[in-house]
Scaffold this active site. Structure first.
Site, PDB file in Angstrom:
ATOM      1  N   LYS A 242       0.823  -1.210   0.000  1.00 37.68           N
ATOM      2  CA  LYS A 242       0.000   0.000   0.000  1.00 37.68           C
ATOM      3  C   LYS A 242       0.857   1.260   0.000  1.00 37.68           C
ATOM      4  O   LYS A 242       0.617   2.191  -0.778  1.00 37.68           O
ATOM      5  CB  LYS A 242      -0.943  -0.031   1.212  1.00 37.68           C
TER       6      LYS A 242
ATOM      7  N   LEU B 121      -1.024  11.447 -15.034  1.00 35.22           N
ATOM      8  CA  LEU B 121      -0.071  12.394 -15.617  1.00 35.22           C
ATOM      9  C   LEU B 121      -0.774  13.722 -15.865  1.00 35.22           C
ATOM     10  O   LEU B 121      -0.393  14.453 -16.775  1.00 35.22           O
ATOM     11  CB  LEU B 121       0.496  11.840 -16.924  1.00 35.22           C
ATOM     12  N   ASN B 122      -1.804  14.018 -15.089  1.00 35.10           N
ATOM     13  CA  ASN B 122      -2.478  15.313 -15.246  1.00 35.10           C
ATOM     14  C   ASN B 122      -1.748  16.350 -14.410  1.00 35.10           C
ATOM     15  O   ASN B 122      -1.804  16.319 -13.186  1.00 35.10           O
ATOM     16  CB  ASN B 122      -3.940  15.239 -14.792  1.00 35.10           C
TER      17      ASN B 122
ATOM     18  N   CYS C 294      -5.040  10.526   1.872  1.00 33.98           N
ATOM     19  CA  CYS C 294      -4.112   9.393   1.705  1.00 33.98           C
ATOM     20  C   CYS C 294      -2.736   9.788   1.196  1.00 33.98           C
ATOM     21  O   CYS C 294      -1.762   9.683   1.931  1.00 33.98           O
ATOM     22  CB  CYS C 294      -4.743   8.361   0.765  1.00 33.98           C
TER      23      CYS C 294
HETATM   24  C1  UDX Z   1      -5.577   7.348  -3.436  1.00 35.74           C
HETATM   25  C2  UDX Z   1      -5.167   6.109  -4.243  1.00 35.74           C
HETATM   26  O1  UDX Z   1      -5.412   6.344  -5.630  1.00 35.74           O
HETATM   27  C3  UDX Z   1      -5.927   4.903  -3.765  1.00 35.74           C
HETATM   28  O2  UDX Z   1      -5.508   3.757  -4.474  1.00 35.74           O
HETATM   29  C4  UDX Z   1      -5.673   4.728  -2.284  1.00 35.74           C
HETATM   30  O3  UDX Z   1      -6.407   3.640  -1.779  1.00 35.74           O
HETATM   31  C5  UDX Z   1      -6.052   5.983  -1.512  1.00 35.74           C
HETATM   32  O4  UDX Z   1      -5.364   7.103  -2.059  1.00 35.74           O
HETATM   33  P1  UDX Z   1      -7.659   9.009  -3.464  1.00 35.74           P
HETATM   34  O5  UDX Z   1      -7.020   9.704  -2.295  1.00 35.74           O
HETATM   35  O6  UDX Z   1      -9.119   8.737  -3.431  1.00 35.74           O
HETATM   36  O7  UDX Z   1      -6.956   7.599  -3.703  1.00 35.74           O
HETATM   37  O8  UDX Z   1      -7.373   9.931  -4.714  1.00 35.74           O
HETATM   38  P2  UDX Z   1      -6.669   9.805  -6.139  1.00 35.74           P
HETATM   39  O9  UDX Z   1      -7.674   9.598  -7.187  1.00 35.74           O
HETATM   40  O10 UDX Z   1      -5.514   8.893  -6.097  1.00 35.74           O
HETATM   41  O11 UDX Z   1      -6.122  11.304  -6.282  1.00 35.74           O
HETATM   42  C6  UDX Z   1      -5.213  11.829  -5.327  1.00 35.74           C
HETATM   43  C7  UDX Z   1      -4.883  13.263  -5.618  1.00 35.74           C
HETATM   44  O12 UDX Z   1      -4.050  13.358  -6.766  1.00 35.74           O
HETATM   45  C8  UDX Z   1      -6.080  14.169  -5.899  1.00 35.74           C
HETATM   46  O13 UDX Z   1      -5.889  15.398  -5.209  1.00 35.74           O
HETATM   47  C9  UDX Z   1      -6.023  14.374  -7.404  1.00 35.74           C
HETATM   48  O14 UDX Z   1      -6.580  15.611  -7.771  1.00 35.74           O
HETATM   49  C10 UDX Z   1      -4.532  14.339  -7.646  1.00 35.74           C
HETATM   50  N1  UDX Z   1      -4.158  13.929  -9.025  1.00 35.74           N
HETATM   51  C11 UDX Z   1      -4.480  12.698  -9.482  1.00 35.74           C
HETATM   52  C12 UDX Z   1      -3.430  14.809  -9.824  1.00 35.74           C
HETATM   53  O15 UDX Z   1      -3.108  15.927  -9.418  1.00 35.74           O
HETATM   54  N2  UDX Z   1      -3.076  14.401 -11.082  1.00 35.74           N
HETATM   55  C13 UDX Z   1      -3.379  13.172 -11.565  1.00 35.74           C
HETATM   56  O16 UDX Z   1      -3.008  12.880 -12.714  1.00 35.74           O
HETATM   57  C14 UDX Z   1      -4.115  12.300 -10.747  1.00 35.74           C
END
Ligand code: UDX
Length: 437
Positions: A208, A254-255, A264
């Site tokens: 994890k 990759l955004n 998390c």
């Molecule tokens: C994350 C993990 O993806 C998940 O597997 C784990 O169990 C818990 O943590 P989550 O916190 O729900 O899940 O969000 P996630 O969709 O991973 O996005 C995390 C953050 O990254 C968000 O703030 C999102 O806006 C940002 N992000 C995501 C980016 O800035 N760019 C991206 O390309 C993707």
């Protein structure tokens, strides 16, 4: 096989796990120490925003497969399996995880365990926690060595929690006994064909931490490229698109933009660094400090762009903030980049009006000094600059013409690189984004 199980901790993870386990036919009691939360859950009211979950909750309650309690005694008597779904937030004043909720849950549950059962940890924890909790359970439970422990990390994403739980891409089972593996395979059997990886405790715990640090690194990698793109006059969105065709790299996560937040990724990479330090392996993770620093710089850079657009000072300016949740389709504002930017802009003397489709109540409670609106158009009224900070679909779909009618000056910062710069510029907006000219 239909099991009697409890799910301890009714947060994003616990409620989802409890409702999904009831949905696939198990008999489930969810537990939380917050009486009001338990009362609301028992009446079918979901205390969080999560697509499809309220329906599942109500179906579980109606079928009799699901109920919630505050009583550890009831839980201990009922369950043959007990899932631990407690939060492990960042410790105050340090990087390490605060595992006190988990410890307290084990201490409350153990004295009631007087027959053989399986306790299954799902929380994200510092490696070594499972071993420690297994010993604690054996010492405190009347059933002693007949209380088995397993570690089964959860990978669900907010906004897709139900889908990720009912259709996981993999199931990781950290076990010490064959019996634990057999029981957990039976628990998840109704999910159909899912890759199951059976490991020891530390590997399961580390999977994890490793997964979340990889995702955080990927986001910060593209955001580092955004910094170079800005300096070189290049476009990070086109760059990421070009990278994505290489399937060794892939296009997901990759955004480029304002970066990661939530309950998390930020705290997990910090806890991982802290734990590696304790283990004498801190050097292996020093790059995560950079990942964290790049991410934090994105917030400051967004404020810079807003300031530049309004002529060098935010004092006395009217600023619209679109988005308060840390990501779309969630009402979670924990370590939300959007709210952080809103507060920073306010601290520079701006009047801020925030709108979010789901997170307004949480944001208001956490940041009462900010101004709030009940629609994007209302938030935009009289604005000197609009900041799009969480990429809710309704913001992506905004008409630059219509929003232009509401604002005082057509200035927009696209903090998530989701708007079409050409369309906004054609409608008379000055458009700025992270990593683009
Ligand atoms: C994350 C993990 O993806 C998940 O597997 C784990 O169990 C818990 O943590 P989550 O916190 O729900 O899940 O969000 P996630 O969709 O991973 O996005 C995390 C953050 O990254 C968000 O703030 C999102 O806006 C940002 N992000 C995501 C980016 O800035 N760019 C991206 O390309 C993707």
């Amino acid at each position: 096989m239909r099991y009697r199980m409890t799910v301890i901790g009714s947060g994003y993870l616990g409620i989802t796990h409890a409702a999904c386990m009831a949905e696939i036919g198990h008999q489930v009691i969810g537990l939380d120490i917050d009486e009001d939360r338990v009362r609301r859950l028992n009446s079918g009211e979901l205390p969080i925003h999560e697509q499809g979950l309220e329906e599942l909750l109500r179906r579980g309650l109606a079928s009799g497969n699901l109920r919630f309690t505050t009583s550890y005694q009831e839980a201990a008597e009922f369950g043959d399996i007990h899932f631990l779904c407690l939060g492990t937030p960042q410790r105050k004043g340090g990087y390490a995880a605060d595992v006190s909720q988990l410890d307290a849950a084990v201490d409350s549950l153990a004295p009631g365990l007087n027959r053989p059962c399986l306790v299954v940890g799902k929380s994200t924890v510092p490696v070594g926690t499972a071993e420690r909790l297994a010993a604690r359970l054996r010492a405190l439970a009347p059933a002693g060595v007949d209380v088995d422990l397993a570690w089964n990390p959860e990978f669900l994403r907010e906004g897709f929690a139900v889908k990720d739980t009912l259709h996981p891409d993999r199931v990781v089972l950290g076990v010490a006994t064959e019996r634990a593996e057999t029981v957990l395979r039976e628990v998840y059997e109704p999910l159909g064909a899912v890759p199951v990886l059976v490991t020891d405790f530390p590997t399961a715990e580390l999977v994890k931490s490793a997964a979340n640090s990889f995702l955080a690194t990927k986001i910060s990698y593209i955001n580092a490229m955004a910094e170079v793109c800005e300096a070189a006059g290049a476009d990070v969105v086109r760059l990421a698109e070009a990278l994505s065709y290489d399937d060794r790299i892939g296009g997901r996560f990759l955004n480029a933009g304002l970066g990661f937040g939530g309950g998390c990724l930020p705290k997990d990479i910090r806890a991982f660094m802290a734990r590696a330090d304790e283990l004498g392996a801190g050097q292996a993770l020093t790059f995560l400090r950079e990942v964290d620093a790049i991410n934090t710089r994105r917030r400051a850079r967004t404020v810079d762009l807003a300031r530049e657009l309004v002529g060098g000072s935010l004092t006395g300016r009217t600023v619209t903030v679109l988005g308060a949740a840390f990501k779309p389709d969630s009402d979670d504002i924990r370590d939300s980049p959007a709210l952080d930017v809103a507060v920073a802009v306010e601290q520079e003397g701006a009047r801020v009006s925030v709108y979010d489709p789901a997170a307004l109540d949480n944001a208001r409670k956490a940041r009462p000094s900010l101004g709030y609106a009940t629609s994007a158009a209302e938030a935009a009224r009289g604005a000197d600059v609009v900041l799009l900070l969480t990429e809710w679909q309704e913001f992506v779909d905004l008409s630059p013409e219509e929003l232009g009618e509401a604002v005082a000056v057509r200035n927009v910062v696209d903090g998530r690189n989701v708007l079409d710069p050409a369309a906004w510029r054609a409608a008379g907006w000055r458009y700025r984004a992270l990593g683009r000219r």
